[in-house]
Structures are given as C-alpha cells and as structure tokens.
Design a protein around this motif. Structure first.
Motif, PDB file in Angstrom:
ATOM      1  N   GLN A  81      39.021  54.835  40.430  1.00 29.43           N
ATOM      2  CA  GLN A  81      39.232  53.409  40.180  1.00 29.43           C
ATOM      3  C   GLN A  81      40.628  53.167  39.624  1.00 29.43           C
ATOM      4  O   GLN A  81      41.327  52.252  40.046  1.00 29.43           O
ATOM      5  CB  GLN A  81      38.162  52.876  39.226  1.00 29.43           C
ATOM      6  CG  GLN A  81      36.794  52.826  39.866  1.00 29.43           C
ATOM      7  CD  GLN A  81      35.686  52.542  38.883  1.00 29.43           C
ATOM      8  OE1 GLN A  81      35.815  52.798  37.686  1.00 29.43           O
ATOM      9  NE2 GLN A  81      34.591  52.012  39.371  1.00 29.43           N
ATOM     10  N   GLU A 110      43.944  51.120  41.345  1.00 34.98           N
ATOM     11  CA  GLU A 110      44.588  49.990  40.664  1.00 34.98           C
ATOM     12  C   GLU A 110      46.090  49.946  40.917  1.00 34.98           C
ATOM     13  O   GLU A 110      46.696  48.888  40.869  1.00 34.98           O
ATOM     14  CB  GLU A 110      44.329  50.059  39.160  1.00 34.98           C
ATOM     15  CG  GLU A 110      42.917  49.689  38.775  1.00 34.98           C
ATOM     16  CD  GLU A 110      42.650  49.886  37.292  1.00 34.98           C
ATOM     17  OE1 GLU A 110      43.588  50.248  36.538  1.00 34.98           O
ATOM     18  OE2 GLU A 110      41.494  49.697  36.884  1.00 34.98           O
ATOM     19  N   PRO A 150      42.684  44.760  47.221  1.00 33.95           N
ATOM     20  CA  PRO A 150      42.296  43.511  46.552  1.00 33.95           C
ATOM     21  C   PRO A 150      41.423  43.795  45.325  1.00 33.95           C
ATOM     22  O   PRO A 150      40.330  44.346  45.447  1.00 33.95           O
ATOM     23  CB  PRO A 150      41.523  42.755  47.624  1.00 33.95           C
ATOM     24  CG  PRO A 150      41.941  43.359  48.927  1.00 33.95           C
ATOM     25  CD  PRO A 150      42.291  44.784  48.628  1.00 33.95           C
ATOM     26  N   ALA A 151      41.917  43.444  44.166  1.00 37.47           N
ATOM     27  CA  ALA A 151      41.244  43.784  42.914  1.00 37.47           C
ATOM     28  C   ALA A 151      39.934  43.039  42.709  1.00 37.47           C
ATOM     29  O   ALA A 151      39.005  43.568  42.105  1.00 37.47           O
ATOM     30  CB  ALA A 151      42.181  43.518  41.737  1.00 37.47           C
ATOM     31  N   ASP A 152      39.841  41.815  43.229  1.00 35.81           N
ATOM     32  CA  ASP A 152      38.661  40.996  42.973  1.00 35.81           C
ATOM     33  C   ASP A 152      37.610  41.067  44.081  1.00 35.81           C
ATOM     34  O   ASP A 152      36.591  40.389  44.018  1.00 35.81           O
ATOM     35  CB  ASP A 152      39.072  39.549  42.741  1.00 35.81           C
ATOM     36  CG  ASP A 152      39.851  38.977  43.915  1.00 35.81           C
ATOM     37  OD1 ASP A 152      40.308  39.740  44.773  1.00 35.81           O
ATOM     38  OD2 ASP A 152      40.014  37.742  43.965  1.00 35.81           O
ATOM     39  N   ALA A 153      37.844  41.899  45.089  1.00 36.84           N
ATOM     40  CA  ALA A 153      36.905  42.003  46.218  1.00 36.84           C
ATOM     41  C   ALA A 153      35.733  42.912  45.863  1.00 36.84           C
ATOM     42  O   ALA A 153      35.889  43.884  45.127  1.00 36.84           O
ATOM     43  CB  ALA A 153      37.624  42.548  47.442  1.00 36.84           C
ATOM     44  N   PRO A 154      34.543  42.599  46.401  1.00 36.25           N
ATOM     45  CA  PRO A 154      33.416  43.513  46.216  1.00 36.25           C
ATOM     46  C   PRO A 154      33.722  44.842  46.900  1.00 36.25           C
ATOM     47  O   PRO A 154      34.489  44.891  47.867  1.00 36.25           O
ATOM     48  CB  PRO A 154      32.240  42.802  46.888  1.00 36.25           C
ATOM     49  CG  PRO A 154      32.819  41.691  47.673  1.00 36.25           C
ATOM     50  CD  PRO A 154      34.204  41.436  47.202  1.00 36.25           C
ATOM     51  N   ARG A 155      33.122  45.923  46.390  1.00 36.50           N
ATOM     52  CA  ARG A 155      33.375  47.258  46.936  1.00 36.50           C
ATOM     53  C   ARG A 155      32.078  47.968  47.263  1.00 36.50           C
ATOM     54  O   ARG A 155      31.107  47.882  46.531  1.00 36.50           O
ATOM     55  CB  ARG A 155      34.174  48.096  45.943  1.00 36.50           C
ATOM     56  CG  ARG A 155      35.544  47.516  45.694  1.00 36.50           C
ATOM     57  CD  ARG A 155      36.355  48.364  44.778  1.00 36.50           C
ATOM     58  NE  ARG A 155      37.655  47.707  44.572  1.00 36.50           N
ATOM     59  CZ  ARG A 155      38.617  48.189  43.849  1.00 36.50           C
ATOM     60  NH1 ARG A 155      38.461  49.341  43.246  1.00 36.50           N
ATOM     61  NH2 ARG A 155      39.740  47.535  43.728  1.00 36.50           N
ATOM     62  N   THR A 214      34.811  42.559  51.901  1.00 41.98           N
ATOM     63  CA  THR A 214      34.382  43.716  51.117  1.00 41.98           C
ATOM     64  C   THR A 214      35.294  44.904  51.401  1.00 41.98           C
ATOM     65  O   THR A 214      35.674  45.148  52.543  1.00 41.98           O
ATOM     66  CB  THR A 214      32.921  44.083  51.449  1.00 41.98           C
ATOM     67  OG1 THR A 214      32.090  42.970  51.132  1.00 41.98           O
ATOM     68  CG2 THR A 214      32.457  45.301  50.684  1.00 41.98           C
ATOM     69  N   TRP A 270      40.013  47.622  53.961  1.00 42.07           N
ATOM     70  CA  TRP A 270      39.614  46.214  53.881  1.00 42.07           C
ATOM     71  C   TRP A 270      40.222  45.460  55.060  1.00 42.07           C
ATOM     72  O   TRP A 270      41.202  45.906  55.650  1.00 42.07           O
ATOM     73  CB  TRP A 270      40.006  45.599  52.541  1.00 42.07           C
ATOM     74  CG  TRP A 270      41.474  45.530  52.260  1.00 42.07           C
ATOM     75  CD1 TRP A 270      42.285  44.437  52.435  1.00 42.07           C
ATOM     76  CD2 TRP A 270      42.334  46.555  51.763  1.00 42.07           C
ATOM     77  NE1 TRP A 270      43.570  44.725  52.074  1.00 42.07           N
ATOM     78  CE2 TRP A 270      43.631  46.035  51.659  1.00 42.07           C
ATOM     79  CE3 TRP A 270      42.129  47.901  51.406  1.00 42.07           C
ATOM     80  CZ2 TRP A 270      44.706  46.776  51.201  1.00 42.07           C
ATOM     81  CZ3 TRP A 270      43.208  48.641  50.962  1.00 42.07           C
ATOM     82  CH2 TRP A 270      44.459  48.081  50.867  1.00 42.07           C
TER      83      TRP A 270
END
Length: 92
Positions: A9, A13, A18-23, A51, A89
C-alpha cells in the motif's frame, strides 16, 4: 495477499494509482502460466468501473502489459519484499 499489506500500500502511494478508487486484490503468485494472465484479464472484465485491480505476482507480468495497453488500461508495477505488485485501472 502479502503478509505485510502496508508495504504494498505504501509502495503504491508513490505512484499515480487513483488514491480514492475502490480496490480489488488478485494473488496469482502460485499459478503457472498462462493462469496469471488469463485470471487477471477475466477479473478486469468483472470489476465495476473505476475499480483498481491490485495483482500480486512473483515477477513483473511482461506478457500482460501489451494486453492492458490494447484494452485501454493504465497500470504501474512496484516490487516489495513479498511480491511484485501491479495496480491496473481504466484509462481516463
């Protein structure tokens, strides 16, 4: 999933993932060819738009990259102590 999840993780970073996307996570380290490639491509078609798929592998997925380019995905690969981690993504 790698034992030290915080390592991958933290490594992601420092990339343009994309930091705010679901994974979603996919561990293919124990699979023989061509399963890592086919399983990853199949999983991508099942994901909700936006995602990020995080693939854990034992090597950089060199054969996957051209297929991702052809399908319009963006990706980045980082190496950690536990795995080679590729985040994938949809291109914007």
């Amino acid at each position: 999933m790698p034992e030290r999840a915080h390592d991958w993780q933290r490594a992601l970073e420092s990339t343009d993932v994309p930091a705010d996307a679901p994974r979603e996570q996919l561990d293919v380290r124990d699979l023989g060819p061509p399963k890592p490639l086919t399983d990853t491509l199949e999983r991508l078609t099942e994901l909700d738009a936006g995602t990020v798929l995080v693939q854990f592998n034992d090597r950089a997925p060199q054969h996957l990259y051209p297929k991702l380019d052809d399908r319009g995905y963006t990706y980045t690969t980082v190496e950690t102590d536990d795995a080679v981690v590729t985040a994938i993504w949809p291109a914007e």
